[in-house]
Design an enzyme around this catalytic site. Sequence first.
Site, mmCIF file in Angstrom:
data_model
loop_
_atom_site.group_PDB
_atom_site.id
_atom_site.type_symbol
_atom_site.label_atom_id
_atom_site.label_comp_id
_atom_site.label_asym_id
_atom_site.label_seq_id
_atom_site.Cartn_x
_atom_site.Cartn_y
_atom_site.Cartn_z
ATOM 1 N N GLN B 136 31.430 81.814 26.200
ATOM 2 C CA GLN B 136 32.303 81.240 27.211
ATOM 3 C C GLN B 136 32.467 82.213 28.373
ATOM 4 O OE1 GLN B 136 36.437 81.021 26.135
ATOM 5 N NE2 GLN B 136 36.751 79.071 27.144
ATOM 6 N N GLY B 137 32.316 81.736 29.591
ATOM 7 C CA GLY B 137 32.500 82.580 30.761
ATOM 8 C C GLY B 137 33.608 82.050 31.657
ATOM 9 N N SER B 139 37.247 83.886 31.758
ATOM 10 C CA SER B 139 38.093 84.982 32.242
ATOM 11 C C SER B 139 37.294 86.020 33.021
ATOM 12 C CB SER B 139 38.761 85.681 31.059
ATOM 13 O OG SER B 139 39.623 84.807 30.399
ATOM 14 N N GLU B 255 40.321 73.346 22.847
ATOM 15 C CA GLU B 255 40.605 74.622 22.218
ATOM 16 C C GLU B 255 41.978 74.621 21.574
ATOM 17 O OE1 GLU B 255 40.065 77.909 24.802
ATOM 18 O OE2 GLU B 255 40.753 79.375 23.335
ATOM 19 N N GLU B 391 52.606 83.157 26.609
ATOM 20 C CA GLU B 391 53.527 82.997 27.735
ATOM 21 C C GLU B 391 53.084 81.833 28.628
ATOM 22 O OE1 GLU B 391 52.263 85.925 26.597
ATOM 23 O OE2 GLU B 391 54.143 86.409 25.600
#
Lengths: 381, 408
Positions: B136-137, B139, B255, B391
């Site tokens: 996965q790309g 962040s 997810e 958060e």
Amino acid sequence: MNNPVSHFDFGDDHEILREGARRFLEERCPIEAVRRLADDPLGYDPGVWKEMAELGWTGLTIAEAHGGAGLGNLHQALLLEEMGRRLLPSPYLGTVLAALAIARAGDETQQAHTLPALASGGALATLGWLEPGASWEPDAVAARAEARTDGFALSGTKTHVLCGAQAQLVVAPFRADDGIALFAVEANADGLRVEPETCLDPTRRTARLVFDGVRVPAGARLARAGADVWGAILLQAAAWLAAEMVGAAEGILQLTRDYAVERKQFGRPIGSFQAVKHPLVNDMIGIEMARTHALAAAAAYDQMPDPPATGARMAKALASDVLATAVRHGVQFHGGYGFTIDCDVHYYFKRALFCRGMLGDGIHHRRHLAATLFGDADGTA
Amino acid sequence: MSAQPEQAEPQEIAEFRRDVRAWIQANRPPEPGFVMPQNFLFVETDEQFDYLRDWQRKVYEAGYLGLDWPTEYGGGGDVHKRQRIVTQEMNRAGAPFFVNTIGLQWAGPVILEYGTEAQKRRFLKPILSAEEIWCQGFSEPGAGSDLASVQTRAEPAPDGGFIVTGHKVWTTLGTRAKWMILLARTDPEAHKYAGLSFFLFPMESPGVEVLPLIKMTGEGGFNQVIFSEAPMPADAMLGKPGQGWEVAMATLTFERGAAEGTGGGQATSSAETVRRVVELAARTPRDGRPAATDAILRDRLVQLWIEEEALRLGALRKRTPGLNADRPLALALMNKLVYSEYGQKLSELACEMLGPETALWMGDPNAPDDGDWPRAYMNSFGMTIGGGTSEIQRNILGERVLGLPKSK
């Protein structure tokens, strides 16, 4: 042992009951009515009670043969949740708990004798659930039932009895020669002294009932006796109360959420501050988890007569803690206003303190759950 | 204690469950004889990777993976949605996890939803068989919780394709992956969200450099990926230009377990459960007595048992829309947050229970469970930070479910 429910049987009848209850209570039990009844000596609205009876709520889970609607525990849980949400001041909980005890412990004759009047709403009843000493263990019954030639003489004290001064029938456990048995006693019996308590929760009325040699006929002793029968009733009652408490928690969350949207400080709604937002989210998560447990505990009773205690205990333990936290945030986030009697939060706050202590709090139920989890009677011996 | 056999299940489901259970019993691989990673985020060595890839292929070939995906793309076309039964049984048996988790849970479902027919036919089956591993790309060093600020550029190339320049981080399985789901900026002039597009990027392109990142446990598995004018073809785009943010959010919904339709399988094995900590407590001495007799530890563990049960029963409740009418999204959107924090609290409690013995790390002959508990506690932060921090999850729940005003 876990709650063994594998699915929820939720049908149109559940939906209709819940939506009907929500509309009815919105109309008949707005917060103004709660405020008015809080100061009313009787503590509930007899007109609303009559309408609730006509809706079939008083006999919701009572068998059709005895004049009830014959619906299930999931129905009862959904209805109690709606009542809790509105803090409905009513003799309802005590009456349905008494009916539950009679249905579980009484034989056909005893049920036929008492349940129709409860199902129709014609009589109010209550459960003598606790004694001085404040133990929720089912064998903690000191009140005595002494055999007489024509029945029994009952002596002892029952505390925090819901609508104890309004009910016409009291179901309570007494210790007889052969162990604990439940008795259905007319509230106006000679020797039964009713002392209204000063209850912290203004939406409830409670009384202390002092039995001083109250003479009852042999038939007043419900047929199925034993601490296990009484314990099973206390657990199912705890599951029902948990559902009502989930409703109360939802009510205070809504109130606090609305205030957090509307109230501005530093030029912004306080609900945009994460110091307010995140605790409210935690409350919402807790409420959803407590609701899952309350619904699952109720559903278990619909799927088997004596499900493992785990479901009811988890439901009551979590509802107690979640409601306590939600009302704490309710006062805190309403700020100085929340601290005054003019803010409706205090009704929820007091309801939370009342309910947490009844039928076992989180500490009580988790102690029992630990014994189940660790497979011992009580590892802390 | 957890996950009792489901009672009162329809006959065909109960039979299927029995078949799955028997199959796992007969086919699970032997204990590997080397330290296994605790979940798919931490696969490091070739032997770990090969062991896990072989297992996934075996499960797929037996017909127990991709059960709910259409048959024309290599799935089982199961109308009964029985993949979850397999997942439950895999968890119950403590079977190894499936190494191609990014493919199964994110890339696959999002290709099914947004892909062209050609993309579906090209990519889905090798995801199930673990023949092609995905990473996965999303962040970047400057775009974590504020994901929409990604700076990696995908610029048009003369051949109609794209040239990628930028820097991605936390790239699990980056050295093993053949493909990457890539979120990149195609229009720097557009609004932050509207300038993004979503790609299925070939990791074998020139100009791609994968560098390892080492986690606090000392384990690898994470990487950073540097793109230096790395080319990709025109058909690498998933969805339309500028639709990247929408597709990325859909991916994160998978997810979070909020949507049905993942390829299936658990992302962890040796899942920390309350039952495992109960067993630990029975054999852990504390102040001269078994930890299992300590009233405070018992109470704290029961609190987590109540959460674990609420998660399990909540999955049943989630399938009954009438019991979620007031907040249809709540259970789905809170799942990742609650599950990851539950796992963190549980592994932390186990560490505290172990007292001084938690000081012994992996490899020490006297370490309880070979240091699994402190390792699990450290690794739990991968779950509370990855895929949207706790958060951020609370912001999303507060704004989307409770309707609270946005935090500035």
